[in-house]
Design a protein around this motif. Structure first.
Motif, PDB file in Angstrom:
ATOM      1  N   UNK A  95      41.798  42.321  27.181  1.00 34.28           N
ATOM      2  CA  UNK A  95      41.598  42.871  28.528  1.00 34.28           C
ATOM      3  C   UNK A  95      40.775  41.920  29.394  1.00 34.28           C
ATOM      4  N   UNK A  96      39.761  41.295  28.814  1.00 32.97           N
ATOM      5  CA  UNK A  96      38.947  40.337  29.558  1.00 32.97           C
ATOM      6  C   UNK A  96      39.787  39.143  30.003  1.00 32.97           C
ATOM      7  N   UNK A  97      40.618  38.626  29.101  1.00 39.93           N
ATOM      8  CA  UNK A  97      41.473  37.486  29.440  1.00 39.93           C
ATOM      9  C   UNK A  97      42.463  37.853  30.538  1.00 39.93           C
ATOM     10  N   UNK A  98      43.042  39.047  30.457  1.00 40.07           N
ATOM     11  CA  UNK A  98      44.010  39.472  31.465  1.00 40.07           C
ATOM     12  C   UNK A  98      43.340  39.771  32.796  1.00 40.07           C
ATOM     13  N   UNK A  99      42.072  40.133  32.765  1.00 39.13           N
ATOM     14  CA  UNK A  99      41.329  40.309  34.013  1.00 39.13           C
ATOM     15  C   UNK A  99      41.136  38.971  34.710  1.00 39.13           C
ATOM     16  N   UNK A 100      40.927  37.922  33.911  1.00 38.26           N
ATOM     17  CA  UNK A 100      40.784  36.579  34.479  1.00 38.26           C
ATOM     18  C   UNK A 100      42.125  36.056  34.986  1.00 38.26           C
ATOM     19  N   UNK A 101      43.195  36.450  34.301  1.00 39.74           N
ATOM     20  CA  UNK A 101      44.524  35.919  34.612  1.00 39.74           C
ATOM     21  C   UNK A 101      45.529  37.063  34.805  1.00 39.74           C
ATOM     22  N   UNK A 102      45.399  37.864  35.854  1.00 41.92           N
ATOM     23  CA  UNK A 102      46.285  39.023  36.021  1.00 41.92           C
ATOM     24  C   UNK A 102      47.760  38.666  36.127  1.00 41.92           C
ATOM     25  N   UNK A 103      48.071  37.461  36.534  1.00 42.93           N
ATOM     26  CA  UNK A 103      49.459  37.009  36.613  1.00 42.93           C
ATOM     27  C   UNK A 103      50.130  36.995  35.239  1.00 42.93           C
ATOM     28  N   UNK A 104      49.329  36.924  34.186  1.00 45.42           N
ATOM     29  CA  UNK A 104      49.876  36.779  32.837  1.00 45.42           C
ATOM     30  C   UNK A 104      50.361  38.092  32.248  1.00 45.42           C
ATOM     31  N   UNK A 105      49.994  39.221  32.839  1.00 43.58           N
ATOM     32  CA  UNK A 105      50.307  40.521  32.246  1.00 43.58           C
ATOM     33  C   UNK A 105      51.798  40.673  31.984  1.00 43.58           C
ATOM     34  N   UNK A 106      52.613  40.274  32.953  1.00 45.72           N
ATOM     35  CA  UNK A 106      54.062  40.454  32.810  1.00 45.72           C
ATOM     36  C   UNK A 106      54.719  39.351  31.995  1.00 45.72           C
ATOM     37  N   UNK A 156      47.301  48.315  35.571  1.00 45.15           N
ATOM     38  CA  UNK A 156      46.774  49.318  36.501  1.00 45.15           C
ATOM     39  C   UNK A 156      45.456  48.851  37.106  1.00 45.15           C
ATOM     40  N   UNK A 157      44.589  48.279  36.277  1.00 45.90           N
ATOM     41  CA  UNK A 157      43.293  47.816  36.764  1.00 45.90           C
ATOM     42  C   UNK A 157      43.462  46.710  37.805  1.00 45.90           C
ATOM     43  N   UNK A 158      44.439  45.822  37.565  1.00 41.31           N
ATOM     44  CA  UNK A 158      44.654  44.715  38.489  1.00 41.31           C
ATOM     45  C   UNK A 158      45.181  45.188  39.836  1.00 41.31           C
ATOM     46  N   UNK A 159      45.828  46.351  39.852  1.00 42.01           N
ATOM     47  CA  UNK A 159      46.456  46.828  41.082  1.00 42.01           C
ATOM     48  C   UNK A 159      45.657  47.897  41.819  1.00 42.01           C
ATOM     49  N   UNK A 160      44.612  48.418  41.183  1.00 46.48           N
ATOM     50  CA  UNK A 160      43.774  49.385  41.880  1.00 46.48           C
ATOM     51  C   UNK A 160      42.874  48.672  42.885  1.00 46.48           C
ATOM     52  N   UNK A 161      42.705  49.227  44.077  1.00 53.31           N
ATOM     53  CA  UNK A 161      41.857  48.583  45.087  1.00 53.31           C
ATOM     54  C   UNK A 161      40.378  48.926  44.885  1.00 53.31           C
ATOM     55  N   UNK A 162      39.882  48.703  43.666  1.00 56.57           N
ATOM     56  CA  UNK A 162      38.510  49.109  43.331  1.00 56.57           C
ATOM     57  C   UNK A 162      37.729  47.929  42.765  1.00 56.57           C
ATOM     58  N   UNK A 163      37.831  46.780  43.441  1.00 63.25           N
ATOM     59  CA  UNK A 163      37.252  45.562  42.889  1.00 63.25           C
ATOM     60  C   UNK A 163      35.731  45.605  42.768  1.00 63.25           C
ATOM     61  N   UNK A 164      35.068  46.257  43.718  1.00 61.68           N
ATOM     62  CA  UNK A 164      33.609  46.317  43.727  1.00 61.68           C
ATOM     63  C   UNK A 164      33.183  47.743  44.056  1.00 61.68           C
ATOM     64  N   UNK A 165      31.919  48.124  43.758  1.00 61.74           N
ATOM     65  CA  UNK A 165      31.445  49.459  44.149  1.00 61.74           C
ATOM     66  C   UNK A 165      31.589  49.712  45.646  1.00 61.74           C
ATOM     67  N   UNK A 166      31.357  48.683  46.441  1.00 59.91           N
ATOM     68  CA  UNK A 166      31.474  48.832  47.890  1.00 59.91           C
ATOM     69  C   UNK A 166      32.917  49.114  48.291  1.00 59.91           C
ATOM     70  N   UNK A 167      33.832  48.378  47.670  1.00 69.18           N
ATOM     71  CA  UNK A 167      35.257  48.585  47.971  1.00 69.18           C
ATOM     72  C   UNK A 167      35.715  49.956  47.478  1.00 69.18           C
ATOM     73  N   UNK A 168      35.225  50.376  46.319  1.00 70.10           N
ATOM     74  CA  UNK A 168      35.574  51.703  45.792  1.00 70.10           C
ATOM     75  C   UNK A 168      35.138  52.794  46.750  1.00 70.10           C
TER      76      UNK A 168
END
Length: 227
Positions: A95-106, A156-168
């Protein structure tokens, strides 16, 4: 007086396959997988596109190499390690690696020419489960449900618009503004009493779900003898 060094005069790093792949990963991290073209990569490397073909066969070869880099960032089960601990560590690392590289999920499981890093990864996971006593069939079930959860959550995490507490808070406030509390009481309750609470982090859900899955996967008390 010391003479200032002209950065433009410094020798450029030699072009090789690893450097080309590292730059391709950086480009995809910044602009998504659609930003990867032979021409664009060559430009980023400061070479002519034809020079790349001395080190990579084509774009598919680049994508295979990029996926291999991501697989190499994921912790693999150590020999004779506790299977549940190993699978949990591997899932969190993935999950950490995919967070760094969200393009790799697919791309992670879609390549038809997996390299050594991908093959080592899959073999190590299969070996960990088999040595723990899982049958071939249960190994397949466990691998499938774990990867479905890991990749699905990462997507799902990569596509949710919740990047930071402020953005959430910004997103939640905008949605709440449109929600009549009498029509959507549970959504309003969930947003105000959970999402908008200090310290909310959607990513924290990952470990909870992962532990549910791992607790539901147990090798038989008496292995079936097909190891």
């Amino acid at each position: 007086m010391a003479r200032r060094t002209d950065k433009r005069a410094q020798p450029r790093a030699a072009l090789n396959r690893q450097r080309a792949l590292d730059v391709a990963v950086a480009l995809a991290d910044a602009g998504g997988i659609g930003s990867i073209t032979m021409r664009g990569l060559a430009q980023e490397l400061g070479v002519e596109a034809m020079s790349l073909y001395h080190h990579v066969a084509n774009k598919d070869d680049i994508l295979d190499g990029m996926v291999a880099i991501v697989f190499s960032e994921i912790d693999l089960p150590a020999a004779n390690s506790n299977w549940k601990t190993a699978m949990r560590r591997r899932a969190l690392s993935a999950r950490t690696a995919l967070s760094r590289h969200p393009w790799a999920i697919s791309l992670m499981e879609s390549r038809t020419a997996p390299g050594p890093a991908s093959l080592r990864h899959h073999d190590a996971v299969l070996g960990c489960l088999r040595h723990a006593g899982f049958s071939i069939e249960m190994t397949a079930h466990a691998y499938s449900v774990l990867d479905s959860y890991i990749y699905g959550f990462a997507h799902q995490e990569a596509n949710l618009p919740l990047e930071t507490p402020e953005r959430t808070k910004e997103v939640a406030d905008a949605i709440l503004h449109q929600l009549p509390a009498d029509q959507y009481p549970h959504l309003v309750e969930f947003a105000t009493q959970h999402v908008l609470k200090p310290g909310y982090d959607y990513g924290a859900e990952f470990a909870f779900g992962l532990d549910l899955i791992l607790d539901g996967l147990e090798p038989p008390s008496h292995p079936s003898g097909d190891l």
